[in-house]
Design a protein around this motif. Structure first.
Motif, PDB file in Angstrom:
ATOM      1  N   UNK A  25       0.839  -1.205   0.000  1.00  0.00           N
ATOM      2  CA  UNK A  25       0.000   0.000   0.000  1.00  0.00           C
ATOM      3  C   UNK A  25       0.869   1.250   0.000  1.00  0.00           C
ATOM      4  N   UNK A  26       1.941   1.236   0.778  1.00  0.00           N
ATOM      5  CA  UNK A  26       2.860   2.375   0.829  1.00  0.00           C
ATOM      6  C   UNK A  26       3.492   2.619  -0.543  1.00  0.00           C
ATOM      7  N   UNK A  27       3.940   1.565  -1.200  1.00  0.00           N
ATOM      8  CA  UNK A  27       4.533   1.700  -2.528  1.00  0.00           C
ATOM      9  C   UNK A  27       3.510   2.216  -3.547  1.00  0.00           C
ATOM     10  N   UNK A  28       2.276   1.742  -3.463  1.00  0.00           N
ATOM     11  CA  UNK A  28       1.228   2.206  -4.384  1.00  0.00           C
ATOM     12  C   UNK A  28       0.971   3.700  -4.195  1.00  0.00           C
ATOM     13  N   UNK A  29       0.875   4.149  -2.958  1.00  0.00           N
ATOM     14  CA  UNK A  29       0.651   5.575  -2.684  1.00  0.00           C
ATOM     15  C   UNK A  29       1.836   6.397  -3.165  1.00  0.00           C
ATOM     16  N   UNK A  30       3.044   5.900  -2.971  1.00  0.00           N
ATOM     17  CA  UNK A  30       4.243   6.594  -3.425  1.00  0.00           C
ATOM     18  C   UNK A  30       4.252   6.744  -4.943  1.00  0.00           C
ATOM     19  N   UNK A  31       3.893   5.686  -5.666  1.00  0.00           N
ATOM     20  CA  UNK A  31       3.858   5.752  -7.122  1.00  0.00           C
ATOM     21  C   UNK A  31       2.755   6.688  -7.625  1.00  0.00           C
ATOM     22  N   UNK A  32       1.618   6.694  -6.961  1.00  0.00           N
ATOM     23  CA  UNK A  32       0.553   7.634  -7.342  1.00  0.00           C
ATOM     24  C   UNK A  32       1.050   9.068  -7.196  1.00  0.00           C
ATOM     25  N   UNK A  33       1.755   9.369  -6.110  1.00  0.00           N
ATOM     26  CA  UNK A  33       2.304  10.704  -5.900  1.00  0.00           C
ATOM     27  C   UNK A  33       3.312  11.052  -6.997  1.00  0.00           C
TER      28      UNK A  33
END
Length: 158
Positions: free
Chosen positions: A12-20
């Motif tokens: 989830x952290x990686x997904x949020x980072x990539x969205x940013x």
């Protein structure tokens, strides 16, 4: 915590980072190359009749006829007021296109209301100034009033 929970939190952290990261790239792309214009808004398509042009407002003697860039990299560039509203910025759809690092893609707009002309900041980062005062709402313009956008100064002229 279990290993599965930690693994899901990492994903989830990686997904949020990539969205940013992708949204930051999108903003930079939009600022550099301008916003995409939908196909229907680019003008008339083949085989269709153009829409009737709006009747330009009647001009009184002594009223301004154009906007002129008086200082800055684009000095001498002008736009006729009979094609109002006039968009000012770095974008390809701007009537007055400014090559200035402090100007947004869609920075300001000059429009008429009756016999008066107004300048409006379109939410730019660095602001639009009349003299040394930053404007936050549509502000009346008269002949010779200097509007500063970035390092560029514009005036209404006859």
């Amino acid at each position: 915590m279990s290993e599965l929970t930690l693994f899901l939190i990492r994903i989830a952290y990686l997904a949020i980072l990539w969205i940013f990261v992708l949204s930051a790239i999108s903003v930079i792309r939009s600022d550099m190359f301008g916003a995409r214009v939908p196909e229907g808004a680019r003008g008339t398509t083949r085989g269709t009749k153009p829409a009737k042009a709006a009747k330009p407002p009647s001009r009184r003697r002594g009223s301004p006829t154009h906007v002129l860039v008086t200082e800055g990299a684009n000095s001498g560039e002008r736009a006729e007021l009979d094609q109002a509203p006039i968009l000012i910025g770095r974008g390809t759809d701007a009537a007055i296109r400014l090559d200035d690092d402090y100007v947004s893609t869609r920075h300001a707009r000059i429009a008429a209301s009756g016999d008066e002309w107004f300048v409006e900041d379109l939410g730019s980062t660095n602001g639009t100034y009349i003299g040394s005062v930053r404007i936050t709402q549509p502000t009346t313009l008269t002949l010779g009033t200097q509007v500063r956008i970035g390092k560029t100064i514009l005036e209404l002229r006859k």
